[in-house]
Design a protein around this motif. Structure first.
Motif, mmCIF file in Angstrom:
data_model
loop_
_atom_site.group_PDB
_atom_site.id
_atom_site.type_symbol
_atom_site.label_atom_id
_atom_site.label_comp_id
_atom_site.label_asym_id
_atom_site.label_seq_id
_atom_site.Cartn_x
_atom_site.Cartn_y
_atom_site.Cartn_z
ATOM 1 N N CYS A 1 0.819 -1.209 0.000
ATOM 2 C CA CYS A 1 0.000 0.000 0.000
ATOM 3 C C CYS A 1 0.855 1.263 0.000
ATOM 4 O O CYS A 1 0.445 2.302 -0.533
ATOM 5 C CB CYS A 1 -0.943 -0.002 1.216
ATOM 6 N N LEU A 2 2.038 1.195 0.596
ATOM 7 C CA LEU A 2 2.937 2.350 0.604
ATOM 8 C C LEU A 2 3.682 2.515 -0.712
ATOM 9 O O LEU A 2 4.138 3.618 -1.032
ATOM 10 C CB LEU A 2 3.954 2.204 1.745
ATOM 11 N N LEU A 3 3.832 1.431 -1.463
ATOM 12 C CA LEU A 3 4.669 1.442 -2.658
ATOM 13 C C LEU A 3 4.198 2.416 -3.742
ATOM 14 O O LEU A 3 5.030 3.155 -4.300
ATOM 15 C CB LEU A 3 4.777 0.019 -3.217
ATOM 16 N N PRO A 4 2.904 2.460 -4.090
ATOM 17 C CA PRO A 4 2.499 3.399 -5.167
ATOM 18 C C PRO A 4 2.813 4.857 -4.856
ATOM 19 O O PRO A 4 3.257 5.611 -5.733
ATOM 20 C CB PRO A 4 0.986 3.158 -5.291
ATOM 21 N N GLU A 5 2.591 5.283 -3.622
ATOM 22 C CA GLU A 5 2.886 6.666 -3.240
ATOM 23 C C GLU A 5 4.363 6.988 -3.426
ATOM 24 O O GLU A 5 4.727 8.060 -3.935
ATOM 25 C CB GLU A 5 2.461 6.886 -1.781
ATOM 26 N N GLU A 6 5.231 6.069 -3.006
ATOM 27 C CA GLU A 6 6.663 6.329 -3.101
ATOM 28 C C GLU A 6 7.130 6.352 -4.547
ATOM 29 O O GLU A 6 7.977 7.181 -4.923
ATOM 30 C CB GLU A 6 7.430 5.253 -2.302
ATOM 31 N N ILE A 7 6.600 5.448 -5.376
ATOM 32 C CA ILE A 7 7.044 5.383 -6.765
ATOM 33 C C ILE A 7 6.540 6.578 -7.567
ATOM 34 O O ILE A 7 7.278 7.180 -8.362
ATOM 35 C CB ILE A 7 6.583 4.062 -7.410
ATOM 36 N N LEU A 8 5.291 6.974 -7.361
ATOM 37 C CA LEU A 8 4.702 8.028 -8.179
ATOM 38 C C LEU A 8 5.129 9.431 -7.770
ATOM 39 O O LEU A 8 5.264 10.310 -8.627
ATOM 40 C CB LEU A 8 3.166 7.923 -8.126
ATOM 41 N N HIS A 9 5.340 9.657 -6.471
ATOM 42 C CA HIS A 9 5.545 11.033 -6.014
ATOM 43 C C HIS A 9 6.898 11.290 -5.347
ATOM 44 O O HIS A 9 7.243 12.471 -5.137
ATOM 45 C CB HIS A 9 4.436 11.426 -5.018
ATOM 46 N N THR B 1 12.788 12.369 -5.880
ATOM 47 C CA THR B 1 13.256 13.374 -4.926
ATOM 48 C C THR B 1 13.885 12.754 -3.682
ATOM 49 O O THR B 1 14.835 13.303 -3.126
ATOM 50 C CB THR B 1 12.084 14.271 -4.493
ATOM 51 N N ARG B 2 13.357 11.649 -3.213
ATOM 52 C CA ARG B 2 13.863 11.028 -1.989
ATOM 53 C C ARG B 2 14.864 9.901 -2.246
ATOM 54 O O ARG B 2 15.627 9.545 -1.358
ATOM 55 C CB ARG B 2 12.710 10.478 -1.141
ATOM 56 N N PRO C 1 20.608 1.891 -6.830
ATOM 57 C CA PRO C 1 19.391 1.588 -7.602
ATOM 58 C C PRO C 1 18.149 2.094 -6.880
ATOM 59 O O PRO C 1 17.961 1.822 -5.692
ATOM 60 C CB PRO C 1 19.412 0.064 -7.682
ATOM 61 N N VAL C 2 17.314 2.829 -7.594
ATOM 62 C CA VAL C 2 16.164 3.486 -6.983
ATOM 63 C C VAL C 2 15.117 2.474 -6.542
ATOM 64 O O VAL C 2 14.563 2.561 -5.435
ATOM 65 C CB VAL C 2 15.561 4.510 -7.968
ATOM 66 N N LEU C 3 14.824 1.479 -7.383
ATOM 67 C CA LEU C 3 13.749 0.539 -7.071
ATOM 68 C C LEU C 3 14.039 -0.255 -5.803
ATOM 69 O O LEU C 3 13.154 -0.429 -4.952
ATOM 70 C CB LEU C 3 13.528 -0.405 -8.249
ATOM 71 N N SER C 4 15.254 -0.742 -5.675
ATOM 72 C CA SER C 4 15.585 -1.524 -4.480
ATOM 73 C C SER C 4 15.515 -0.662 -3.222
ATOM 74 O O SER C 4 15.101 -1.136 -2.153
ATOM 75 C CB SER C 4 16.975 -2.133 -4.628
ATOM 76 N N ALA D 1 12.596 0.755 1.700
ATOM 77 C CA ALA D 1 11.934 1.761 2.535
ATOM 78 C C ALA D 1 10.496 1.387 2.849
ATOM 79 O O ALA D 1 9.977 1.733 3.926
ATOM 80 C CB ALA D 1 11.987 3.132 1.847
ATOM 81 N N CYS D 2 9.834 0.671 1.947
ATOM 82 C CA CYS D 2 8.446 0.260 2.172
ATOM 83 C C CYS D 2 8.339 -1.030 2.976
ATOM 84 O O CYS D 2 7.221 -1.488 3.252
ATOM 85 C CB CYS D 2 7.729 0.089 0.830
ATOM 86 N N GLY D 3 9.449 -1.626 3.335
ATOM 87 C CA GLY D 3 9.409 -2.851 4.121
ATOM 88 C C GLY D 3 9.156 -4.106 3.317
ATOM 89 O O GLY D 3 8.705 -5.112 3.876
#
Length: 394
Positions: free
Chosen positions: A63-71, A75-76, A81-84, A89-91
């Motif tokens: 549930c946390l993953l879409p927010e982190e990927i889209l927004h 920036t963060r 590698p960004v995806l890993s 970070a999302c556990g």
């Protein structure tokens, strides 16, 4: 202000492993109880319980993953590698995924179905689906102890940053040069302080209430400003000849006699903590401020104890605010530390002498020991070693 002689009773220690021990004992006790009731289903129930506890956090991470990927991916999480990094970070990696996989494998290997297996699967799906909702609403949020443990373990407190900034940006630069400054001060003040025995350390005051006066004489009229040590200048962060200075104060006792000079100052980062507690936008109350002051003291003490450049050049003085209305308490505290420092650094009594049976023999020994050492030669000719004598029964 009251000097905290027993610092262990006030300064918080790092959190230990006692919660893990208690949790282990509780889990073992529960499994022993299940084993006594139905030993053949123990592993099945353990696997089902672990699945319920791990699938919920995994669904919450999804549930946390879409927010982190889209927004927030650009920036963060700029370092590849960004995806890993987003998954971590999302556990969705680390310990949770292996635990869920191991529990599923254990449930498969048991081979013996649990009673009402369909009901167990329904419970598994329902609990796992409700966990993200309850977690997101904050019902299962971390407690203050958990947040404090995480912040202290990962060095994320305000106090840790201030302590390291105070050390790297100030103490590490000036303490190695303190002896040179005092020596130059002695040369220019022949009848002044530091000529005999005296404190040649920087006394750093750390009050628990973080309320720092700009002048020590405003806190205690038994303290008076004497002079400044020679300025320490160095190029720092683009500033040519940045000036660092220390102040020398004269400390009087209760009878306003026996003046003692020392280099003393407050820990300036405490001004930041005090101002933060007065700003509503900082979300920093009095209780949090006191806790951060204690963590600042503990962190700074640990840093300085491991610093070779600053060793034996400082003294931290932790102060309490229980007696802040006493007019001469600060001077009393400083004098007490100066006296304690002298007892630690100088032997005030002569070494004990052993009693001799014959005093003239003692004097002779003293005379021999006081003479210049000399070589002694023997005039006798060297003799052969004594041959071994055979002594055996016939």
């Amino acid at each position: 202000m009251q000097n905290l002689l027993n610092e262990d009773a006030v300064v918080p220690r790092p959190r230990g492993t006692l919660p893990k021990v208690c949790a282990t004992v509780t889990a073992v006790t529960a499994m022993v109880g299940v084993w006594l009731v139905s030993p053949e289903r123990l592993f099945g129930w353990v696997a089902m319980a672990i699945l319920i506890l791990t699938l919920g956090p995994l669904l919450h991470g999804l549930c946390l993953l879409p927010e982190e990927i889209l927004h927030h991916a650009n920036t963060r999480y700029r370092c590849p590698p960004v995806l890993s990094r987003v998954l971590l970070a999302c556990g969705l990696s680390g310990r949770t995924v292996p635990a869920a996989g191991g529990a599923g494998l254990l449930l498969y290997l048991v081979g013996q179905p649990l009673p009402d297996l369909s009901h167990c699967c329904e419970l598994l799906c329902l609990v796992s689906a409700l966990y993200p909702l309850v977690k997101t609403l904050g019902v299962l949020g971390p407690s203050e102890v958990e947040v404090s443990d995480i912040c202290e373990g990962r060095k994320m407190n305000v106090a840790h940053g201030l302590a390291w900034s105070f050390y790297l940006g100030y103490l590490q630069l000036v303490l190695p040069r303190l002896e040179e400054s005092i020596a130059a001060f002695r040369a220019s003040h022949l009848d002044g302080p530091f000529q005999g025995r005296g404190s040649r350390k920087l006394l750093i005051l750390i009050p628990l209430n973080a309320n720092i006066s700009q002048k020590l004489e405003n806190e205690d009229d038994n303290i008076s400003f004497y002079d400044n040590l020679p300025n320490v200048e160095m190029d720092r962060a683009g500033v040519r000849g940045r000036v660092f200075k220390h102040s020398v104060y004269t400390i009087l006792d209760e009878q306003r006699e026996g003046g003692r000079e020392c280099v003393v100052e407050y820990a300036t980062p405490l001004l930041t903590l005090h101002r933060m507690s007065q700003e509503s936008s900082a979300g920093f109350g009095e209780t949090e401020r006191r806790q951060q002051v204690l963590l600042f003291y503990r962190t700074l003490r640990d840093i300085l104890e491991r610093s070779l450049e600053c060793r034996n050049r400082y003294r931290l003085i932790l102060l309490n605010d229980l007696h802040e209305n006493e007019p001469h308490f600060l001077s009393t505290v400083i004098l007490r530390h100066l006296q304690q420092q002298e007892k630690e650094e100088f032997c005030l009594t002569p070494p004990p002498q052993q009693e001799m049976a014959d005093p003239f023999l003692y004097l002779n020994h003293q005379g021999l020991m006081s003479c210049e050492p000399s070589l002694m030669f023997s005039s006798d000719k060297p003799k052969p070693l004594k041959e071994p004598v055979e002594n055996s029964d016939a």
